[in-house]
Design an enzyme around this catalytic site. Structure first.
Site, PDB file in Angstrom:
ATOM      1  N   LYS A   1       8.429  49.586 -12.290  1.00 35.76           N
ATOM      2  CA  LYS A   1       7.059  49.220 -11.906  1.00 35.76           C
ATOM      3  C   LYS A   1       7.055  47.932 -11.072  1.00 35.76           C
ATOM      4  CE  LYS A   1       5.143  51.636 -15.847  1.00 35.76           C
ATOM      5  NZ  LYS A   1       4.688  51.643 -17.218  1.00 35.76           N
TER       6      LYS A   1
ATOM      7  N   ASP B   1      -3.962  51.524 -16.416  1.00 38.07           N
ATOM      8  CA  ASP B   1      -3.312  52.667 -17.070  1.00 38.07           C
ATOM      9  C   ASP B   1      -4.350  53.708 -17.509  1.00 38.07           C
ATOM     10  OD1 ASP B   1      -0.598  52.934 -17.188  1.00 38.07           O
ATOM     11  OD2 ASP B   1      -0.319  51.690 -18.970  1.00 38.07           O
TER      12      ASP B   1
ATOM     13  N   GLN C   1       3.238  47.738 -21.842  1.00 33.70           N
ATOM     14  CA  GLN C   1       4.202  48.834 -21.916  1.00 33.70           C
ATOM     15  C   GLN C   1       4.293  49.364 -23.347  1.00 33.70           C
ATOM     16  OE1 GLN C   1       5.905  50.183 -19.204  1.00 33.70           O
ATOM     17  NE2 GLN C   1       6.538  51.738 -20.667  1.00 33.70           N
TER      18      GLN C   1
END
Ligand code: NAP
Length: 295
Positions: free
Chosen positions: A54, A121, A98
């Site tokens: 990422k 997200d 994460q």
């Protein structure tokens, strides 16, 4: 018949180039560069690989990235405090934690702490609920990436039988809802589904996100079906494979995604896309809420 292989890697590259050009324009016009903050708790090897990817993607397209590494025994209070700081920082347009998190941390409390304007997200409840009504702030990256792949190939799902295998909160369920918004007839299968094949055989479009290697074999699909393999599984010999018997199924399908090189790169590209979208919204360049049908 041999299926057309959908090259997610190439499609994602083209999307990244577009994002990079948009960011350059934004910087030149407004002096604003999109920023993404990634919080990594502990040292899970897979999470480290994902986070590195990422950060590298951000660098490639010109997104400013910030990696916040916290020890595995970080308290929930400290983690929430870090999120609060990022929520308040105007140079940060996206905040991502994460997953997975260590067991002593309550995932929902953490995801809910991210302000919806920065929830790139798309896991915050407001965003999840928005999927149901057809309005959302940020669509979750993996299903969004699949939708972009279908769009890119000109595959219209309206009125077609779509079967989604896998019903997780981050892939299967939002995928099914997004396809429903496109007027597909959607069936969701999962681990408790009896005789999976009786459903998959009816699919015009089959989307598989179960995490089980070779779950889908040629006898389970209709001739000419579109097969999208979301699964990522590491075999004992270290190779990465999807949930679909690629070599067998490609002889019968009309389109198929490879693993690796299919959905994975698209997921990563959609995170960049959502971060850019977030920055554009702070400049008033994009509507706050998106109608899913217009995505
Ligand atoms: P998950 O949370 O483990 O969910 C898996 C889903 O598949 C569950 O709904 C489960 O059913 C169902 N399932 C498991 N075994 C099954 C079987 N034998 N038959 C039918 N359904 C079955 O996993 P996830 O996070 O959704 O991820 C799924 C896969 O996609 C994994 O391989 C993951 O690595 C991959 N993934 C890829 C990307 C990408 O960018 N390509 C992104 C995210 C995830 P129950 O609910 O009944 O247990």
């Amino acid at each position: 018949m041999s299926a057309r292989i959908i090259d997610g890697k190439a499609i994602a590259k083209a999307i990244r180039q577009q994002i990079q050009a948009d960011i350059e324009r934004m910087v030149a016009r407004h002096g604003v560069r999109p920023g993404l903050a990634v919080i990594l708790v502990g040292d899970n090897p897979a999470s480290q690989v994902y986070v590195r990817g990422k950060i590298a993607d951000c660098k490639e397209v010109g997104i400013r990235s910030e990696l916040i590494k916290l020890p595995i025994d970080v308290t929930q209070a400290e983690l929430l405090r870090r999120i609060d700081t990022l929520n308040a920082d105007p140079s940060v347009h996206g905040v991502l934690v994460q997953l997975p998190l260590p067991a002593h941390i309550e995932i929902r409390s953490v995801l809910e702490r991210i302000v919806i304007e920065k929830d790139v997200d798309g896991f915050q409840l407001y965003n999840v609920g928005g999927l149901i009504t057809g309005d959302t702030v940020f669509p979750p990256c993996t299903p969004y990436g699949v939708q972009k792949l279908l769009d890119h190939e000109g595959i219209d799902v309206e009125g077609r039988n779509v079967v989604v295998v896998g019903a997780s909160n981050i892939v299967g369920k939002p995928m099914a809802v997004m396809l429903l918004q496109r007027n597909a007839t959607v069936t969701i299968c999962h681990d408790k589904t009896r005789d999976l094949a009786q459903f998959t055989i009816l699919a015009d479009v089959l989307i598989v996100a179960a995490g089980v290697p070779r779950l889908i074999v040629p006898q389970m699909i209709r001739k000419g079906a579109v097969v999208i393999d979301v699964g990522i599984n590491r075999l004992p010999d270290g190779r990465i494979t999807g949930d679909v018997d690629f070599e067998g199924v490609r002889q019968k399908a009309s389109y198929i995604t490879p693993v690796p090189g299919g959905v994975g790169p698209m997921t990563r590209a959609m995170l960049l896309h959502n971060t850019l979208l977030s920055a554009e919204r702070t400049l008033g360049e994009q509507p706050k809420s998106l109608k899913l049908s217009a995505l």
